[in-house]
Enzyme design. Sequence first.
Site, PDB file in Angstrom:
ATOM      1  N   ASP A  38       0.797  -1.226   0.000  1.00 27.14           N
ATOM      2  CA  ASP A  38       0.000   0.000   0.000  1.00 27.14           C
ATOM      3  C   ASP A  38       0.836   1.286   0.000  1.00 27.14           C
ATOM      4  O   ASP A  38       1.387   1.685   1.018  1.00 27.14           O
ATOM      5  CB  ASP A  38      -0.949   0.009   1.209  1.00 27.14           C
ATOM      6  CG  ASP A  38      -1.816  -1.254   1.274  1.00 27.14           C
ATOM      7  OD1 ASP A  38      -1.263  -2.356   1.139  1.00 27.14           O
ATOM      8  OD2 ASP A  38      -3.026  -1.136   1.468  1.00 27.14           O
TER       9      ASP A  38
ATOM     10  N   ASN B 185      -4.275   3.843  -1.238  1.00 22.89           N
ATOM     11  CA  ASN B 185      -4.036   4.921  -0.268  1.00 22.89           C
ATOM     12  C   ASN B 185      -3.149   6.030  -0.837  1.00 22.89           C
ATOM     13  O   ASN B 185      -2.631   6.861  -0.078  1.00 22.89           O
ATOM     14  CB  ASN B 185      -3.363   4.368   0.998  1.00 22.89           C
ATOM     15  CG  ASN B 185      -4.144   3.278   1.675  1.00 22.89           C
ATOM     16  OD1 ASN B 185      -3.656   2.174   1.869  1.00 22.89           O
ATOM     17  ND2 ASN B 185      -5.368   3.575   2.047  1.00 22.89           N
TER      18      ASN B 185
ATOM     19  N   ASN C  21     -10.734  -1.392  -0.581  1.00 21.05           N
ATOM     20  CA  ASN C  21     -11.939  -0.672  -0.143  1.00 21.05           C
ATOM     21  C   ASN C  21     -11.839   0.847  -0.304  1.00 21.05           C
ATOM     22  O   ASN C  21     -12.855   1.519  -0.463  1.00 21.05           O
ATOM     23  CB  ASN C  21     -12.241  -1.012   1.319  1.00 21.05           C
ATOM     24  CG  ASN C  21     -11.043  -0.821   2.231  1.00 21.05           C
ATOM     25  OD1 ASN C  21      -9.953  -1.351   1.976  1.00 21.05           O
ATOM     26  ND2 ASN C  21     -11.211  -0.057   3.279  1.00 21.05           N
ATOM     27  N   HIS C  22     -10.620   1.408  -0.255  1.00 20.83           N
ATOM     28  CA  HIS C  22     -10.473   2.871  -0.346  1.00 20.83           C
ATOM     29  C   HIS C  22     -10.478   3.404  -1.779  1.00 20.83           C
ATOM     30  O   HIS C  22     -10.410   4.618  -1.975  1.00 20.83           O
ATOM     31  CB  HIS C  22      -9.194   3.335   0.359  1.00 20.83           C
ATOM     32  CG  HIS C  22      -9.344   3.429   1.842  1.00 20.83           C
ATOM     33  ND1 HIS C  22     -10.263   4.264   2.443  1.00 20.83           N
ATOM     34  CD2 HIS C  22      -8.707   2.786   2.848  1.00 20.83           C
ATOM     35  CE1 HIS C  22     -10.178   4.133   3.755  1.00 20.83           C
ATOM     36  NE2 HIS C  22      -9.248   3.240   4.025  1.00 20.83           N
TER      37      HIS C  22
ATOM     38  N   HIS D 225      -6.897  -8.284  -0.476  1.00 21.57           N
ATOM     39  CA  HIS D 225      -6.962  -7.093   0.365  1.00 21.57           C
ATOM     40  C   HIS D 225      -7.926  -7.380   1.526  1.00 21.57           C
ATOM     41  O   HIS D 225      -9.138  -7.311   1.361  1.00 21.57           O
ATOM     42  CB  HIS D 225      -7.456  -5.928  -0.497  1.00 21.57           C
ATOM     43  CG  HIS D 225      -7.234  -4.600   0.125  1.00 21.57           C
ATOM     44  ND1 HIS D 225      -6.000  -3.986   0.134  1.00 21.57           N
ATOM     45  CD2 HIS D 225      -8.069  -3.759   0.776  1.00 21.57           C
ATOM     46  CE1 HIS D 225      -6.096  -2.825   0.755  1.00 21.57           C
ATOM     47  NE2 HIS D 225      -7.336  -2.662   1.152  1.00 21.57           N
TER      48      HIS D 225
ATOM     49  N   HIS E 152      -1.237  -3.021   6.425  1.00 22.02           N
ATOM     50  CA  HIS E 152      -0.073  -2.128   6.397  1.00 22.02           C
ATOM     51  C   HIS E 152       1.061  -2.571   7.308  1.00 22.02           C
ATOM     52  O   HIS E 152       2.043  -1.854   7.461  1.00 22.02           O
ATOM     53  CB  HIS E 152      -0.447  -0.670   6.757  1.00 22.02           C
ATOM     54  CG  HIS E 152      -1.403  -0.049   5.796  1.00 22.02           C
ATOM     55  ND1 HIS E 152      -1.678   1.311   5.794  1.00 22.02           N
ATOM     56  CD2 HIS E 152      -2.163  -0.570   4.811  1.00 22.02           C
ATOM     57  CE1 HIS E 152      -2.561   1.579   4.851  1.00 22.02           C
ATOM     58  NE2 HIS E 152      -2.879   0.454   4.243  1.00 22.02           N
TER      59      HIS E 152
HETATM   60 FE   LIG Z   1      -7.673  -1.110   2.523  1.00 22.79          FE
END
Ligand SMILES: [Fe+2]
Length: 258
Positions: free
Chosen positions: A8, A41, A68-69, A149, A176
């Site tokens: 990420d 991210n 998801n982001h 993920h 992360h």
């Molecule tokens: Fe995520």
Amino acid sequence: MRVLFIGDVFGKPGRRAFAGKLPALRSSEGPFDFVVINCENAAAGFGMTKSLMEELFAAGADVMTSGNHIWDKKEFVQVLDEEQRVLRPVNYPAGTPGRGFGLFTKNGLTLGVVNVQGRAFMPPIDCPFMATENALNELGATAVLVDFHAEATAEKVAMARYFDGKVSALVGTHTHIQTADNAVLSGGTAFITDVGMTGSHSGVIGMKYSSVIPKFLLGIPCRFEVEESMPRIQGVVIDIDDETGRALDIRRVNMSAD
Ligand SMILES: [Fe+2]
């Protein structure tokens, strides 16, 4: 083939670490046939923009996965329909913009990439096991990398066992925090629970400690700020047998980007 997967890429420190350290990684660990990065991210921790996508491609990414982001920046949703090299998790319901898998060719080598999202402590979406199975059938590729993920270690391990021997590599993203369990499983699939994060390692998974702590102490919504100090680049290098698609090795990358 040799694949570099970068965990990420978080905000400006992550983008800078990726662009700044890729040349050194190419000479110490490369050459890489494919560079795949998780980009969800990249825009200050929340999603992606078209200009940042272009910046990361120019810096050396061949393919980008997400999670998801990826929906956080509304204008990027349309880009997911247009740019085949940026994936979103495959197990969002039918009709969701973008695509969750793709076949990528470079220097005469072909790599299938699948992006899929977990369901434990995550938004309830379609089954990651069945969605990945369907994607593999459609891809029909010998060498396949899966970015899973997901939040829960058990869900990631279960996916890796289920797909052992069916994919070249299954690597975890989203938490992360790089785990130390990188291994080639008995069926020939390279696995790591989480590849880690490329960004600041002095905050709280990328954000400033001071901006996050009120959420924990008081339970109130906070405006998170990206932490900049102690940047690191984290990920894995995966060697894949081109004939069989079996993984030969998976090594961690964890380097200061100061
Ligand atoms: Fe995520």
